[in-house]
Enzyme design. Structure first.
Site, PDB file in Angstrom:
ATOM      1  N   ASP A  52      76.186  18.746  21.409  1.00  0.00           N
ATOM      2  CA  ASP A  52      75.909  19.936  22.218  1.00  0.00           C
ATOM      3  C   ASP A  52      77.206  20.647  22.615  1.00  0.00           C
ATOM      4  O   ASP A  52      78.282  20.042  22.598  1.00  0.00           O
ATOM      5  CB  ASP A  52      75.194  19.524  23.504  1.00  0.00           C
ATOM      6  CG  ASP A  52      73.718  19.302  23.284  1.00  0.00           C
ATOM      7  OD1 ASP A  52      73.172  19.846  22.310  1.00  0.00           O
ATOM      8  OD2 ASP A  52      73.107  18.581  24.100  1.00  0.00           O
ATOM      9  N   TYR A 110      78.012   6.432  22.111  1.00  0.00           N
ATOM     10  CA  TYR A 110      78.431   7.515  23.003  1.00  0.00           C
ATOM     11  C   TYR A 110      78.988   6.919  24.283  1.00  0.00           C
ATOM     12  O   TYR A 110      78.566   5.833  24.716  1.00  0.00           O
ATOM     13  CB  TYR A 110      77.243   8.407  23.369  1.00  0.00           C
ATOM     14  CG  TYR A 110      76.887   9.429  22.314  1.00  0.00           C
ATOM     15  CD1 TYR A 110      77.483  10.681  22.320  1.00  0.00           C
ATOM     16  CD2 TYR A 110      75.956   9.135  21.324  1.00  0.00           C
ATOM     17  CE1 TYR A 110      77.159  11.627  21.355  1.00  0.00           C
ATOM     18  CE2 TYR A 110      75.626  10.076  20.349  1.00  0.00           C
ATOM     19  CZ  TYR A 110      76.237  11.326  20.379  1.00  0.00           C
ATOM     20  OH  TYR A 110      75.922  12.258  19.430  1.00  0.00           O
TER      21      TYR A 110
END
Lengths: 272, 272
Positions: A52, A110
């Site tokens: 994103d 992540y």
């Protein structure tokens, strides 16, 4: 034709994510422009997944097909000389033509970082979310454990997800709590790094998990609520989406064997 | 009237140093504007010293006289709400009217950071100088030792220095070498932090010392050359001025007693 696997590291603050968008200014756009400047070829690179706007990457793999004769060991410095300072290619190697950076990705990790000290740190402010309130980190650890395994993560996915299936596997998830970083006294809560390793993640999945875990840390939810939220399969059951600037793609791993792994194709298509 | 001692932390990348300049855009300008917004007073703040354009501060003290009745414990958050994200007030306390942030500073510590890995790190790139060549850190440590003590540092001062005396005292100087930070293999040299603590530093002094030490690390100069360079009292004898982005004002210490310390007045007037 050769297939090159490259690893890129970027500070995502100024970009609209990795993958090319109509609005431009993505990491992919800059990489493709640098390759065109170097080789004269118009190429399309294939990242391990999307990120994103505002999300960072410590190590994101991508592959690209090229007819260029430039030796592999020259590419890294040549590309870095043509890229902005907040995007760096850290590794380049030749791989079989069958290698695909997205389809063959086996494990992705992540990291989400929270600064729980009273005062934001100016030097790391672009890579962490400031959350100065009291947090119960042990409760957050307990809550996080409920998400490990193979589950339908609909509650933790963006309502805009277009995936047919929201079943994914989180292999591991843990918190590293650094209480040493504080320079202004003993009442500081330190830096909280939340790590998640999985087969793939749905759009906003890590950020929604973190936003919900923060509510657990604040005492607004109980750790075992995470289980109930999973079972609801309803985005409204979970907490808010945490800010993108705290998120960093940490690592992507591939099979040593390098088989096609077509089962991974769909699940890795849309990423955080 | 009250005298407030504040500590400010800033990422200096976007600023022309701490102290107000005709061209504007200094850290002092932003702090004075925030105080005016908060109290309505036009004030002049007094920093512990100057910093050059692009230099950072982990902890820089300043003092300001105010007639405002706002309680001391409200100032920090109120000012941070009126400052850019790369400038943060980290502490505010009331001190006697006789306190002066520049005149009474007893010890100042600077840190200069070199990334000696092959590839620059995108996340810390604003706070370190990338120097990928081979460096002999032990030679640098040996060279640095020759600078400790009370010396005339003319060779390590900007030619534009207007100080009557270039005699200063470096109380201590050391190197912290972090070889763990590298994520791309065993041939990396890691991150080198050079610390210097002194009574005060001449314009560009830390940066010229670092620029010369880098030549020692590269083998272009011997460690004992540092002694000869000091004795030359000639800027031309030393190496180049290292980039300002690697420099950070680390800490400023004051006497517990808080006496006037007028001998410190002159030597702290112009800073890195």
């Amino acid at each position: 034709m050769r297939n090159l696997l490259m690893i890129v590291s970027y500070d995502g603050t100024e970009y609209f994510g990795f993958q090319t968008q109509p609005g431009g200014n993505t990491v992919q756009d800059h990489l493709e422009a640098a390759i065109m400047q170097l080789t004269g070829e118009v190429v399309k690179i294939h990242g391990s997944g999307r990120t994103d706007a505002g999300v960072h990457a410590r190590q994101q793999p991508f592959h690209v097909h090229t007819d260029s004769k430039i030796p592999v060991d020259r590419w890294r410095m040549a590309l870095n000389g043509r890229l902005p300072a907040d995007i760096r290619v850290t590794d380049v190697r030749e791989v079989p033509l069958s290698f695909h950076a997205r389809r063959l990705a086996k494990r992705k990790t992540y990291r989400f970082t929270i600064n729980a000290n009273r005062i934001p740190d100016v030097f790391t402010r672009r890579y962490q979310v400031h959350h100065p309130g009291r947090l119960n980190v042990e409760s957050m650890r307990e809550g996080l454990k409920h998400l490990i395994g193979t589950h339908d993560y609909t509650s933790f996915a963006s309502r805009h997800s277009t995936k047919a299936s929201h079943v994914r596997t989180i292999y591991d998830a843990w918190i590293e709590w650094d209480q040493s970083g504080s320079c202004s006294g003993s009442h500081e809560q330190g830096i909280i790094h939340i790590f998640m390793t999985g087969s793939g993640f749905l759009q906003h999945m890590v950020r929604i998990i973190v936003g919900t875990l923060l509510q657990v840390g604040e005492g607004k939810r109980k750790p075992e609520d995470m289980k109930r939220i999973l079972e609801a399969k309803d985005r409204a059951a979970a907490g808010p989406t945490a800010e993108s600037k705290g998120l960093m793609l940490w690592e992507v791993l591939y099979d040593e064997a390098g088989d096609e792994g077509t089962d991974l194709l769909e699940r890795n298509e849309t990423e955080q």
